[in-house]
Motif scaffolding. Structure first.
Motif, mmCIF file in Angstrom:
data_model
loop_
_atom_site.group_PDB
_atom_site.id
_atom_site.type_symbol
_atom_site.label_atom_id
_atom_site.label_comp_id
_atom_site.label_asym_id
_atom_site.label_seq_id
_atom_site.Cartn_x
_atom_site.Cartn_y
_atom_site.Cartn_z
ATOM 1 N N ALA A 40 0.829 -1.207 0.000
ATOM 2 C CA ALA A 40 0.000 0.000 0.000
ATOM 3 C C ALA A 40 0.861 1.254 0.000
ATOM 4 O O ALA A 40 0.547 2.236 -0.685
ATOM 5 C CB ALA A 40 -0.931 -0.023 1.212
ATOM 6 N N ALA A 41 1.959 1.225 0.743
ATOM 7 C CA ALA A 41 2.843 2.395 0.790
ATOM 8 C C ALA A 41 3.490 2.642 -0.572
ATOM 9 O O ALA A 41 3.613 3.798 -1.023
ATOM 10 C CB ALA A 41 3.910 2.197 1.864
ATOM 11 N N GLN A 42 3.921 1.583 -1.218
ATOM 12 C CA GLN A 42 4.513 1.738 -2.552
ATOM 13 C C GLN A 42 3.495 2.269 -3.546
ATOM 14 O O GLN A 42 3.805 3.136 -4.370
ATOM 15 C CB GLN A 42 5.070 0.394 -3.039
ATOM 16 N N LEU A 43 2.276 1.761 -3.468
ATOM 17 C CA LEU A 43 1.238 2.211 -4.392
ATOM 18 C C LEU A 43 0.918 3.685 -4.204
ATOM 19 O O LEU A 43 0.666 4.404 -5.179
ATOM 20 C CB LEU A 43 -0.025 1.373 -4.216
ATOM 21 N N ASP A 44 0.941 4.152 -2.968
ATOM 22 C CA ASP A 44 0.680 5.572 -2.717
ATOM 23 C C ASP A 44 1.705 6.443 -3.431
ATOM 24 O O ASP A 44 1.360 7.440 -4.083
ATOM 25 C CB ASP A 44 0.712 5.866 -1.215
#
Length: 302
Positions: free
Chosen positions: A282-286
């Protein structure tokens, strides 16, 4: 060799379709892949590169790998340049992939040094000599991060003397090398291998771009290449700077997932990857989505 393997050649991503009988439950979607190859060429790119790292070659069966190459050749061969990845652990294996590429009608091959083994200079030269003996134009690929073998300008001087070696895909990220390679091996085509230093490399004299993000923005990437290679520096910078944050993902471990995500957001089909590549966090996608949003928002106004 008259084929220099320059221009914008897209290292094509490979779409999959769910199939419980296929490895990891995913089968290459060859119809969609053929359409994608046609799309990037129709949008101004010179050619395609099946079976590269972005095409997840190492996750394919031998039969799948050959079918992917054949699909690209059938889709755009004759209208565009097809440079097939022939990466392998040993020269006997890489040579066999090159023989199959020649048999299937490829215009050239892209080849890493031996994979899975940190080869010395003598072994590297022997590896490329074997592949080049097939007769197709060869673009050697310098990716010291993945292979732990650095094709330095000094070593490239020796490699460039091999018959049929015509180009180098330079992925070290050190743009100072472009001029040094041109000085040491003036007959060798220098190809930018990392999207986030492409303009810098082209301004220093690279004449090709073996590219990842043109899977997402092919027409804009072809335009960027044209601007940078015709001396339109300010126009190139204006187009390039808002794209660089996205382009930096091309130099990260998760580049395949990132580019496929960009394809999905562009209204194309990127889809999932086969193992060992898993979904982004999720952090990478943000972060990725913010980088892609900046690029898409800029291109809307171009």
């Amino acid at each position: 060799m008259t084929e220099r393997l320059d221009g914008v050649i897209v290292a094509t991503a490979l779409p999959y379709i769910e199939d419980p009988s296929a490895p990891a439950g995913l089968r290459p979607d060859l119809d969609r892949y053929a359409e994608h190859c046609r799309w990037v060429v129709d949008n101004g790119c010179r050619g395609v590169g099946p079976n590269g790292s972005l095409g997840e070659y190492s996750s394919l069966t031998d039969a799948e790998r050959r079918e992917v190459a054949r699909t690209a050749i059938a889709a755009v061969g004759g209208d565009a340049t097809v440079v097939v990845g022939v990466h392998a652990a040993g020269s006997h294996q890489a040579r066999r992939w090159a023989e199959l590429a020649a048999e299937d009608g490829a215009d050239g091959v892209l080849c890493l040094p031996p994979t899975l083994y940190r080869a010395n200079a003598r072994e590297v030269v022997a590896h490329f000599t074997e592949v080049a003996s097939v007769g197709l134009p060869v673009m050697v690929y310098n990716n010291p991060f993945d292979t732990k073998v650095d094709l330095t300008p000094e070593l490239l001087t020796e490699i460039a003397a091999i018959d049929n070696v015509v180009a180098v895909k330079e992925f070290s990220g050190d743009v100072r090398r472009v001029l040094e390679i041109r000085e040491r091996a003036p007959g060798l085509t220098v190809v930018a291998g990392a999207d986030d230093v492409v303009v810098e490399s082209l301004l220093m004299g690279a004449t090709g771009w073996f590219a990842g993000f043109p899977n997402v923005f092919p027409a804009e990437s072809a335009r960027l290449y044209e601007l940078a290679t015709t001396g339109q520096v300010e126009e190139a910078r204006e187009l390039y700077e808002p794209l660089v944050a996205a382009f930096r993902w091309d130099s990260r471990t998760e580049f395949v997932q990132a580019i496929k995500r960009g394809m999905d957001q562009a209204g194309r089909f990127g889809g999932p990857c086969r193992p060992p590549r898993g979904p982004l966090s999720a952090a990478q996608l943000d972060v990725l989505d913010a980088d892609l949003r900046r690029a898409f928002d800029h291109l809307k106004g171009v």
